[in-house]
Design an enzyme around this catalytic site. Structure first.
Site, PDB file in Angstrom:
ATOM      1  N   GLN A  95     -11.305   6.698   4.040  1.00 58.74           N
ATOM      2  CA  GLN A  95     -11.823   8.035   3.940  1.00 58.74           C
ATOM      3  C   GLN A  95     -13.199   8.316   4.403  1.00 58.74           C
ATOM      4  OE1 GLN A  95     -10.320  10.226   1.866  1.00 58.74           O
ATOM      5  NE2 GLN A  95     -11.926  11.745   1.496  1.00 58.74           N
ATOM      6  N   GLU A 154       5.349 -10.822  -4.281  1.00 57.37           N
ATOM      7  CA  GLU A 154       4.812 -11.951  -5.181  1.00 57.37           C
ATOM      8  C   GLU A 154       4.598 -11.750  -6.521  1.00 57.37           C
ATOM      9  OE1 GLU A 154       5.608 -14.117  -3.163  1.00 57.37           O
ATOM     10  OE2 GLU A 154       4.130 -14.660  -1.614  1.00 57.37           O
TER      11      GLU A 154
END
Length: 404
Positions: free
Chosen positions: A358, A385
C-alpha cells in the site's frame, strides 16, 4: 559435516544490505550470527536476483537449492552422521528467515524438504536413514510431504488413502492434494490408512519416484509459490515395500503431527523473512518517493505505519524464536507455542507485507516491484501447515484442558 565447519568458504560474505543482519541478530550467539550471515549472503546473491524470473516462468531452481545444500541447508536439523548439519530449531528459524528475504517460495520448499528429511532421520531405522538422508541432505534427491487429500484438509485424521498388506509390500490406493514438489521430487512421505478409522489407523511410508502405480495430476496454477511445482499425487495399486514404513503401524499420524510442529515454525520463519524484506522496501520507498513537494518519509501518518510494521516484525520474531526453543527442548507448552507462533507470525507478517505494498501505491501492484511477490507468496502461509483457524483450535483446546 556440521554447518559451522563449512564457514571458511564464506568468510568473505558481505553484510546484508539495509541493516538486515544487525536488526535480526540481537540475542543470537556468535555461531548463530555466522549461520545468519551465510544465509543472508546466499539469499542476496543466489536467490534475490532470480526471484522474479522463477516466479514468472515457474522455474523450480534445482541447482540453486543444491548450492544451498552445499552450505548445509538441505538437512539443517538432521543428524551429522547421515549428512545433516545437526543444528537446533532456533538455528533453523534464523536461517529460513534470512533465506526468505531472497525468495519466499524457494525457501518454503527447502523448509518442507528439511521437514521430510528430519522425519526419516527421527523415525526411520538405521537402514532407512542411511538409504535416504545423505542424498536428501545434499539435495541430490528432493522430498515431498503427503498428508492432505481432496476430502481431508484440516480434518487430516479422516484421510482415505489405504495401504493393504500383501506379503512384504503395501498396496496403496488413493490420492494426495496440493503436494509441494509433486512430480519433480524423488521421495514422498505418504500418510496412509493401514488400520481402522481415526488417527490410530494411519501409518507413514516412503514412496520412491518411479514406483509402479505412482502418478501425478496436472501442475496447479497458483497465486504465489510459483518456484515450486504443486500437483496431486495419485496412488493406484502402488506397491511399496514394508521396509519403507517409518515407525510402527498406527504411528503415522503422530509422525505427521510431529513433523508439522516444526513445519509451523519453519513456514512462519519464511513469513518473517518476507516481512523483514518488506519493511526495508517500504522504508526505502518512503525515503525516495516525493508527493506534495516532499518525501513520503516526512508524512507522520506513514511514519507511524512504518513504526507499527517494525514493532509487529520484532514481536513476531520474539514469539517465533521462543516457540523454536520450546520445540527444541520438548517443553510441555511446545505444541501450543508453535501454534501461537504460526498463527500470529503468518497473520501479522502478511499484514506487514500488504501495508508495504500500500505504501508503494500503484507501483506496489507492478511486478517490477518485489513487494507484490512477497505478498502473493506468503498469503498461503495462513492456510498450509494447519490453517490459522486450526491453530486457534489447538491453542484454545490447550488452554481449556489446563487444570485449575
Amino acid at each position: 559435516m556440521k554447518l559451522v565447519e563449512r564457514m571458511p568458504r564464506l568468510r568473505k560474505a558481505v553484510k546484508a544490505k539495509g541493516g538486515y543482519f544487525e536488526e535480526s541478530a540481537h540475542g543470537l550467539s556468535d555461531e548463530q550470527k555466522e549461520f545468519q550471515k551465510m544465509a543472508f549472503d546466499f539469499a542476496a546473491h543466489e536467490m534475490s536476483p532470480h526471484m522474479a524470473e522463477w516466479d514468472e516462468k515457474e522455474i523450480f531452481p534445482v541447482e540453486t537449492m543444491r548450492k544451498a545444500a552445499q552450505l548445509g541447508f538441505g538437512g539443517i536439523y538432521v543428524q551429522p552422521e547421515v549428512g545433516g548439519s545437526g543444528l537446533s530449531r532456533l538455528d533453523t528459524s534464523v536461517i529460513f528467515e534470512a533465506l526468505s528475504t531472497g525468495c519466499v517460495s524457494t525457501t518454503a520448499y527447502i523448509s518442507i524438504h528439511n521437514m521430510c528429511n528430519w522425519m526419516i532421520d527421527t523415525f526411520g531405522n538405521t537402514e532407512q536413514r542411511e538409504k535416504f538422508c545423505p542424498e536428501l541432505c545434499t539435495m541430490d534427491k528432493f522430498a515431498s510431504y503427503c498428508l492432505t487429500e481432496p476430502g481431508s484438509g484440516s480434518d487430516a485424521a479422516s484421510l482415505l488413502t489405504t495401504a493393504k498388506l500383501e506379503g512384504d509390500h503395501y498396496i496403496l490406493n488413493g490420492s494426495k492434494a496440493f503436494i509441494s514438489g509433486g512430480g519433480d521430487t524423488d521421495v514422498y512421505i505418504v500418510m496412509c490408512r493401514t488400520g481402522g478409522k481415526g488417527p490410530k489407523g494411519i501409518s507413514c511410508v516412503v514412496v520412491e519416484k518411479d514406483t509402479p502405480g505412482l502418478s501425478f495430476g496436472k501442475k496447479e496454477k497458483k497465486v504465489g509459490w510459483n518456484s515450486q511445482p504443486t500437483r496431486a499425487v495419485i496412488l493406484e495399486d502402488c506397491h511399496v515395500p514394508v521396509t519403507n514404513r517409518l515407525g510402527q503401524e498406527g504411528q503415522g499420524f503422530n509422525i505427521a503431527m510431529r513433523g508439522l510442529n516444526g513445519g509451523r515454525i519453519n513456514i512462519a520463519s519464511c513469513s518473517l523473512g518476507a516481512a523483514h524484506a518488506c519493511v526495508q522496501l517500504a522504508r526505502d520507498h518512503l525515503l525516495v518517493r516525493k508527493q506534495f513537494g516532499e518525501a513520503l518519509s516526512n508524512n507522520q501518518f506513514l511514519q507511524f505505519k512504518l513504526a507499527e510494521m517494525a514493532t509487529k516484525l520484532v514481536a513476531s520474531r520474539l514469539l517465533l524464536r521462543e516457540a523454536a526453543v520450546a520445540l527444541q527442548e520438548s517443553r510441555s507448552d511446545a505444541v501450543s507455542l508453535c501454534s501461537m507462533a504460526k498463527l500470529f507470525v503468518t497473520d501479522e507478517c502478511f499484514n506487514i507485507c500488504n501495508q508495504a505494498l500500500q505504501m508503494h501505491g500503484g507501483y506496489g501492484y507492478l511486478k517490477d516491484y518485489a513487494v507484490q511477490q512477497f505478498v502473493r507468496d506468503i498469503r498461503v502461509h495462513q492456510i498450509l501447515e494447519g490453517t490459522n483457524e486450526v491453530m486457534r483450535m489447538i491453542i484454545a483446546r490447550s488452554l481449556l484442558s489446563e487444570s485449575g
